[in-house]
Scaffold this motif. Sequence first.
Motif, PDB file in Angstrom:
ATOM      1  N   MET A 199       0.837  -1.204   0.000  1.00  0.00           N
ATOM      2  CA  MET A 199       0.000   0.000   0.000  1.00  0.00           C
ATOM      3  C   MET A 199       0.870   1.252   0.000  1.00  0.00           C
ATOM      4  SD  MET A 199      -2.944  -1.035   2.784  1.00  0.00           S
ATOM      5  CE  MET A 199      -3.522   0.670   2.886  1.00  0.00           C
ATOM      6  N   HIS A 200       1.874   1.252   0.855  1.00  0.00           N
ATOM      7  CA  HIS A 200       2.789   2.383   0.990  1.00  0.00           C
ATOM      8  C   HIS A 200       3.512   2.645  -0.331  1.00  0.00           C
ATOM      9  CE1 HIS A 200       6.106   4.283   3.770  1.00  0.00           C
ATOM     10  NE2 HIS A 200       5.576   5.146   2.927  1.00  0.00           N
ATOM     11  N   TRP A 201       4.034   1.580  -0.924  1.00  0.00           N
ATOM     12  CA  TRP A 201       4.807   1.705  -2.171  1.00  0.00           C
ATOM     13  C   TRP A 201       3.944   2.219  -3.319  1.00  0.00           C
ATOM     14  CZ3 TRP A 201       4.306  -2.089  -6.320  1.00  0.00           C
ATOM     15  CH2 TRP A 201       5.126  -1.796  -7.423  1.00  0.00           C
ATOM     16  N   SER A 202       2.783   1.609  -3.519  1.00  0.00           N
ATOM     17  CA  SER A 202       1.938   2.023  -4.647  1.00  0.00           C
ATOM     18  C   SER A 202       1.409   3.430  -4.439  1.00  0.00           C
ATOM     19  CB  SER A 202       0.783   1.042  -4.840  1.00  0.00           C
ATOM     20  OG  SER A 202      -0.032   0.970  -3.695  1.00  0.00           O
ATOM     21  N   GLY A 203       1.127   3.805  -3.192  1.00  0.00           N
ATOM     22  CA  GLY A 203       0.680   5.158  -2.912  1.00  0.00           C
ATOM     23  C   GLY A 203       1.752   6.186  -3.202  1.00  0.00           C
ATOM     24  N   ASN A 204       2.976   5.895  -2.773  1.00  0.00           N
ATOM     25  CA  ASN A 204       4.087   6.803  -3.058  1.00  0.00           C
ATOM     26  C   ASN A 204       4.315   6.963  -4.556  1.00  0.00           C
ATOM     27  OD1 ASN A 204       4.706   7.438  -0.408  1.00  0.00           O
ATOM     28  ND2 ASN A 204       6.268   5.837  -0.206  1.00  0.00           N
ATOM     29  N   THR A 205       4.196   5.846  -5.277  1.00  0.00           N
ATOM     30  CA  THR A 205       4.382   5.893  -6.728  1.00  0.00           C
ATOM     31  C   THR A 205       3.298   6.732  -7.386  1.00  0.00           C
ATOM     32  OG1 THR A 205       5.437   3.710  -6.724  1.00  0.00           O
ATOM     33  CG2 THR A 205       4.580   4.512  -8.824  1.00  0.00           C
ATOM     34  N   PHE A 206       2.051   6.528  -6.971  1.00  0.00           N
ATOM     35  CA  PHE A 206       0.940   7.304  -7.541  1.00  0.00           C
ATOM     36  C   PHE A 206       1.133   8.790  -7.273  1.00  0.00           C
ATOM     37  CE2 PHE A 206      -3.111   9.439  -7.445  1.00  0.00           C
ATOM     38  CZ  PHE A 206      -3.743   8.979  -8.584  1.00  0.00           C
ATOM     39  N   PHE A 207       1.524   9.129  -6.052  1.00  0.00           N
ATOM     40  CA  PHE A 207       1.709  10.543  -5.712  1.00  0.00           C
ATOM     41  C   PHE A 207       2.803  11.173  -6.574  1.00  0.00           C
ATOM     42  CE2 PHE A 207       3.533  14.111  -3.447  1.00  0.00           C
ATOM     43  CZ  PHE A 207       2.402  14.819  -3.057  1.00  0.00           C
ATOM     44  N   PHE A 208       3.891  10.444  -6.784  1.00  0.00           N
ATOM     45  CA  PHE A 208       4.985  10.962  -7.604  1.00  0.00           C
ATOM     46  C   PHE A 208       4.512  11.221  -9.030  1.00  0.00           C
ATOM     47  CE2 PHE A 208       8.436  10.139 -10.633  1.00  0.00           C
ATOM     48  CZ  PHE A 208       9.349  11.106 -10.243  1.00  0.00           C
ATOM     49  N   VAL A 209       3.801  10.269  -9.605  1.00  0.00           N
ATOM     50  CA  VAL A 209       3.327  10.424 -10.987  1.00  0.00           C
ATOM     51  C   VAL A 209       2.335  11.578 -11.093  1.00  0.00           C
ATOM     52  CG1 VAL A 209       2.060   9.326 -12.865  1.00  0.00           C
ATOM     53  CG2 VAL A 209       3.748   8.010 -11.567  1.00  0.00           C
ATOM     54  N   SER A 210       1.424  11.687 -10.125  1.00  0.00           N
ATOM     55  CA  SER A 210       0.336  12.664 -10.212  1.00  0.00           C
ATOM     56  C   SER A 210       0.758  14.074  -9.818  1.00  0.00           C
ATOM     57  CB  SER A 210      -0.844  12.218  -9.341  1.00  0.00           C
ATOM     58  OG  SER A 210      -0.467  12.122  -7.983  1.00  0.00           O
ATOM     59  N   HIS A 211       1.907  14.205  -9.108  1.00  0.00           N
ATOM     60  CA  HIS A 211       2.299  15.541  -8.657  1.00  0.00           C
ATOM     61  C   HIS A 211       3.701  15.970  -9.092  1.00  0.00           C
ATOM     62  CE1 HIS A 211      -1.129  14.858  -5.953  1.00  0.00           C
ATOM     63  NE2 HIS A 211      -1.209  16.174  -5.880  1.00  0.00           N
ATOM     64  N   ASN A 212       4.524  15.032  -9.521  1.00  0.00           N
ATOM     65  CA  ASN A 212       5.871  15.385  -9.956  1.00  0.00           C
ATOM     66  C   ASN A 212       6.080  15.199 -11.452  1.00  0.00           C
ATOM     67  OD1 ASN A 212       6.166  14.353  -6.930  1.00  0.00           O
ATOM     68  ND2 ASN A 212       7.802  15.806  -7.297  1.00  0.00           N
TER      69      ASN A 212
END
Length: 252
Positions: A199-212
């Motif tokens: 959960m932690h990993w996929s959430g971090n990845t999604f946040f990076f793609v959607s905001h960076n």
Amino acid sequence: MNKEHRDIWKILFSFVVLFVMYHSAEYMISFKNSIAGFFIFQFLFFLSAWILGNWIKKNGFNFWWLSFSKLKVKHVLIRITLGVMLYGVPYIISLFLGIELLSEIPPWTDILKASIPFSFGVFFSSFSEDILTRGTVFRILNNKIKTGWIILISATVYLLNHIYRLNDGLDTLSYLFLLGVLFIIPLIITKNLWITGFMHWSGNTFFFVSHNVIQTTNNLNYITPNQIFACWILILIPISWYVFIKFESKLI
């Protein structure tokens, strides 16, 4: 000193060792821009975790609630989906309400080129942070104090572990603490850190793609995306507790 007390001191020593390894990796990537340095210290982190797990209980990663016998492929996609939902729902709400505006969407090939290396690296940092702030804390406190105190202590350790973000304001501190509460729940109920890790990993990845990778701008002053995120986590906490208790046998 009896065996239980010796084990607690061993775990506290392990926490210090792992803390140094984790933040050395963070320092290398954040301040030295050294990918090699980051992976060297991440490797040393997991090597140390395995050695320390064997030193304390002779069971390596199992000691930190990462039993490979509980790593079931059929559940990985469910856990990844939960992580994407965790970050994705408040993101969609922010876009829908105009709290955030899309300012630049790169071609999908550029998105992949940027997100795949990040996703690979953040896999290790996500799991190492979970061992550090949840695995060690739960090992020390499990069956010794009430569950509510375990949750609060683990969430506080997780918050304080973000040593470079402690001056980012109340919005950031609030959602980090609430994330700490949310992420310890699966471990308490299932004794399985793989659930939180994915959960932690996929959430971090999604946040990076959607905001960076995909660029957004904040459009409103009276409410922030972090506040929306914190509210969403507050909603998820009781839901997660209920779901993990009800479907525990199907999730581990």
